[in-house]
Design a protein around this motif. Structure first.
Motif, short mmCIF file in Angstrom:
data_model
loop_
_atom_site.label_atom_id
_atom_site.label_comp_id
_atom_site.label_asym_id
_atom_site.label_seq_id
_atom_site.Cartn_x
_atom_site.Cartn_y
_atom_site.Cartn_z
N VAL A 258 0.85 -1.18 0.00
CA VAL A 258 0.00 0.00 0.00
C VAL A 258 0.89 1.24 0.00
N LYS A 259 0.66 2.15 -0.94
CA LYS A 259 1.49 3.35 -1.04
C LYS A 259 1.32 4.23 0.20
N GLY A 260 2.44 4.69 0.74
CA GLY A 260 2.38 5.56 1.91
C GLY A 260 1.93 4.84 3.16
N ALA A 261 2.29 3.55 3.30
CA ALA A 261 1.83 2.77 4.45
C ALA A 261 2.29 3.37 5.77
N ILE A 262 3.52 3.88 5.81
CA ILE A 262 4.05 4.42 7.07
C ILE A 262 3.28 5.65 7.50
N ILE A 263 3.04 6.57 6.58
CA ILE A 263 2.31 7.79 6.94
C ILE A 263 0.86 7.47 7.28
N ILE A 264 0.28 6.44 6.65
CA ILE A 264 -1.08 6.02 6.99
C ILE A 264 -1.13 5.53 8.44
N GLY A 265 -0.16 4.71 8.82
CA GLY A 265 -0.12 4.21 10.19
C GLY A 265 0.05 5.32 11.21
N ILE A 266 0.89 6.29 10.88
CA ILE A 266 1.13 7.41 11.80
C ILE A 266 -0.14 8.23 11.98
N PHE A 267 -0.79 8.56 10.87
CA PHE A 267 -1.98 9.41 10.96
C PHE A 267 -3.16 8.68 11.59
N LEU A 268 -3.30 7.39 11.33
CA LEU A 268 -4.40 6.64 11.93
C LEU A 268 -4.24 6.58 13.45
N THR A 269 -3.01 6.34 13.91
CA THR A 269 -2.75 6.34 15.35
C THR A 269 -3.02 7.72 15.94
N SER A 270 -2.63 8.75 15.23
CA SER A 270 -2.82 10.12 15.72
C SER A 270 -4.30 10.47 15.80
N ILE A 271 -5.05 10.09 14.78
CA ILE A 271 -6.49 10.40 14.77
C ILE A 271 -7.19 9.76 15.96
N ILE A 272 -6.78 8.53 16.29
CA ILE A 272 -7.36 7.86 17.47
C ILE A 272 -6.97 8.59 18.75
N SER A 273 -5.81 9.25 18.74
CA SER A 273 -5.30 9.93 19.94
C SER A 273 -5.79 11.36 20.08
N TRP A 274 -6.49 11.89 19.10
CA TRP A 274 -6.89 13.30 19.15
C TRP A 274 -8.13 13.59 20.01
N PRO A 275 -9.15 12.73 20.06
CA PRO A 275 -10.30 13.04 20.93
C PRO A 275 -9.85 13.18 22.40
N ARG A 276 -10.36 14.18 23.10
CA ARG A 276 -9.88 14.48 24.45
C ARG A 276 -10.40 13.54 25.54
N PRO A 277 -11.63 13.13 25.54
CA PRO A 277 -12.10 12.30 26.66
C PRO A 277 -11.79 10.81 26.50
N THR A 278 -10.52 10.46 26.21
CA THR A 278 -10.12 9.06 26.09
C THR A 278 -8.85 8.84 26.90
N SER A 279 -8.51 7.58 27.13
CA SER A 279 -7.31 7.25 27.91
C SER A 279 -6.04 7.36 27.07
N VAL A 280 -6.16 7.52 25.75
CA VAL A 280 -4.99 7.62 24.88
C VAL A 280 -4.87 9.02 24.27
N THR A 281 -5.57 9.99 24.79
CA THR A 281 -5.59 11.32 24.19
C THR A 281 -4.21 12.00 24.26
N TYR A 282 -3.93 12.76 23.22
CA TYR A 282 -2.71 13.57 23.18
C TYR A 282 -2.94 14.95 23.77
N PHE A 283 -4.21 15.24 24.07
CA PHE A 283 -4.58 16.56 24.59
C PHE A 283 -5.26 16.42 25.95
N PRO A 284 -4.52 16.09 26.99
CA PRO A 284 -5.15 15.96 28.32
C PRO A 284 -5.65 17.32 28.81
N HIS A 285 -6.53 17.30 29.78
CA HIS A 285 -7.10 18.55 30.31
C HIS A 285 -6.15 19.17 31.33
N THR A 286 -5.01 19.62 30.80
CA THR A 286 -4.01 20.33 31.59
C THR A 286 -3.65 21.60 30.84
#
Length: 575
Positions: A258-286
């Motif tokens: 699959v073309k761009g497999a590495i960037i797809i994996g990075i962005f998919l992981t990031s998208i999962i980490s962007w919502p705030r009310p989760t245990s894996v969020t990149y944006f904690p309420h600090t």
């Protein structure tokens, strides 16, 4: 049937653009067979997709130094909110820098050197810069500003070495096994970083064994030591998110090409980490999390350099440690960039099998050197050619148009800094491990059949990740190679070749590569100079002019009037 695309390819090939890039059908004497304009564009997009991960990964690695920020509590930098806020700003700057310098370098490489090779801050070199030279949170032997000064000077030293042909020659004269070992060792080094706090956090510190299993939450760190897990290892949900989505899923995509497999994996992981009310969020309420989230919401914006622009310490050249870093950067970059450019040129069918040189090599190395210095002015580690360029070449890229398209896409990426700045370390950790696995495959070509080649290569591979320092691995490899093989050479010379190791025939021959040390452009200039002066018997220009003047005078003294003038003119014109 001739389609619109065929006509477009033909029209571009017949234009000045086609002639400059030597597209097939351009009529250039050295046009590149099979090169098509639209194919080159597709190849450029493919190369960018394979390289785009460097924007976030490089920013993440270099920002670990702290940049120009100052940590007031060295033992607790990871919990200093003021310091972390400053580091977040440095990371945003580095997003802009990474994209901008990649755009500049790739466009120049394509437009001037006509090579289908993408350029960006080098993996391995950025790790050495961050963790060995400047150190984590600035704990190294020189400061971030001093390291940039070393990189800036390195670029100009490389520029002059490239003009003289020394850089190309030095790379070709190195024992091949050591060159391959350095690349493999850097691969292990990058993978190790991807597993530690710079990535997945699978590996952490240990008070007894130096390193140990990590992955615990921050409130389980031992005595407040960052990333030292006493218990509850591998409990952090971000670790497992990075392993399965950023790692395993990416590998599966690569298996199916699959073309761009590495960037797809990075962005998919990031998208999962962007919502705030989760245990894996990149944006904690600090406070720090709120600042990150506010920048992320801008989506498209231009972020100017506020912390790292022209941050060089120009007074640092009196510091011996800066010169140590400079020499190490020079050597590692010679092996890294030169090896990558040669391999990519060979893959694209542009390397001469006899001289081992490739088309426009001098221009390519000068572009690389200039980009290194420009990158230092923008606050990043040395720029280099990327092995991911092979993805574009495999798509049919044969000319510099591929690199130009890659550079233009990097330029567009500059304006998406909020997105790239919001990619967490656990999203890039898997990519680092995968890139490391791709780099280590060079061990297949090391000469393992002769222990005089195998041991220095193995020590190089081992020492780079174990010492967390590329320079130490390179020094170990060179010294062991010289001592072992130098001793064998002395014994053979003293015994007139009667005493040799039983397996000596399996050793890798060390030879000065053909083609000489003089770069091709100098040979062309010398050949033109010789042809111009052949008619004068090899005299130098000023001698030719003197002889012409004396002939004119002698002829004038023998003849009178117009005849003398005509004879003098004829003699001068002939010469």
């Amino acid at each position: 049937m001739i389609t619109f695309f065929d006509r477009l390819n033909a029209q571009v090939a017949a234009s000045s653009v086609g002639t400059w890039f030597r597209l097939e059908g351009s009529g250039h004497v050295r046009e590149r067979e099979g090169s098509r304009f639209l194919t080159e564009i597709r190849a450029g997009v493919t190369t960018w997709a394979a390289m785009a991960y460097i924007i976030s990964v490089n920013a993440s690695i270099i920002s670990d130094t702290g940049g120009t920020c100052v940590c007031t509590s060295p033992n607790f930098c990871a919990t200093d909110d003021v310091y972390l806020s400053c580091v977040a700003e440095v990371k945003r700057d580095l997003i802009t820098t990474s994209a901008a310098v990649s755009a500049l370098a790739s466009v120049l490489m394509g437009a001037l050197a006509n090579l289908p090779v993408g350029m960006a801050p080098g993996m391995g070199l950025n790790a050495y810069f961050a963790y060995s030279v400047v150190g984590y949170h600035g704990s190294g032997f020189i400061s971030y500003r001093e390291a940039l000064a070393a990189v800036f000077l390195e670029g100009w030293v490389f520029f002059f070495l490239s003009l003289l042909g020394l850089r190309q020659w030095l790379a070709r004269i190195m024992p091949q096994s050591l060159v391959l070992a350095v690349g493999a060792g850097i691969g292990l080094y990058i993978a190790f970083i991807g597993l530690t706090s710079g990535g997945l956090n699978v590996i952490g510190g240990s008070t007894t064994n130096f390193v140990g299993l990590g992955g615990c939450n921050s409130n389980d760190w031992v005595d407040g030591l960052d990333y030292y897990c006493g218990s509850k290892v591998m409990r952090s949900p971000t670790v497992w998110l990075g392993i399965f989505v950023g790692g395993i899923l990416t590998v599966i995509l690569m298996l199916y090409r699959v073309k761009g497999a590495i960037i797809i994996g990075i962005f998919l992981t990031s998208i999962i980490s962007w919502p705030r009310p989760t245990s894996v969020t990149y944006f904690p309420h600090t406070a720090a999390g709120d600042d990150l989230f506010n920048f992320f919401k801008q989506v498209v914006t231009f972020h100017p350099l506020t912390k790292i622009g022209n941050a060089l310490d120009y007074t640092s050249y009196k510091n011996g440690n800066v010169w140590y870093a400079l020499v190490t950067f020079l050597y590692v970059d010679i092996l890294d960039t030169t090896g990558t450019l040669y391999s990519m040129a060979k893959f694209a069918g542009l390397r001469d099998p006899v001289t081992l040189d490739f088309e426009n090599s001098t221009i390519a190395y000068c572009v690389d050197a200039f980009s290194i210095s420009m990158g230092a002015l923008m606050g990043t580690s040395p720029v280099t050619a990327f092995i991911e360029s092979a993805t574009g070449i495999s798509e049919g890229g044969k000319t510099g148009i591929t690199a130009v398209v890659t550079g233009l896409l990097f330029f567009v990426s500059v304006f998406f800094a909020p997105i790239f700045a919001s990619i967490p370390s656990w999203a890039t950790g898997g990519a680092l491990v995968i890139v490391g696995s791709l780099m280590i495959r060079t061990v297949r070509d090391i000469n393992w059949d002769y222990i005089g080649d195998a041991v220095p290569a193995f020590l190089t591979i081992l020492m780079i990740p174990m010492s967390y320092n590329i320079a130490y691995g390179v020094i170990t490899g060179i010294f062991s190679y010289v001592i072992i093989n130098g001793s064998v050479w002395i014994v053979r010379k003293a015994s007139h070749n009667r005493i040799s190791p039983p397996s000596y025939d399996a050793s890798e021959p060390w030879v000065i590569p053909p083609g000489g040390i003089i770069p091709p452009y100098m040979k062309v200039l010398l050949a033109r100079y010789r042809r111009r002066n052949e008619g004068s018997g090899g005299d130098y220009p000023f001698q030719v002019r003197n002889r012409q003047r004396s002939l004119s005078v002698d002829t004038a003294s023998q003849d009178n009037g117009e005849g003398a003038k005509a004879s003098s003119y004829a003699e001068t014109a002939e010469k």
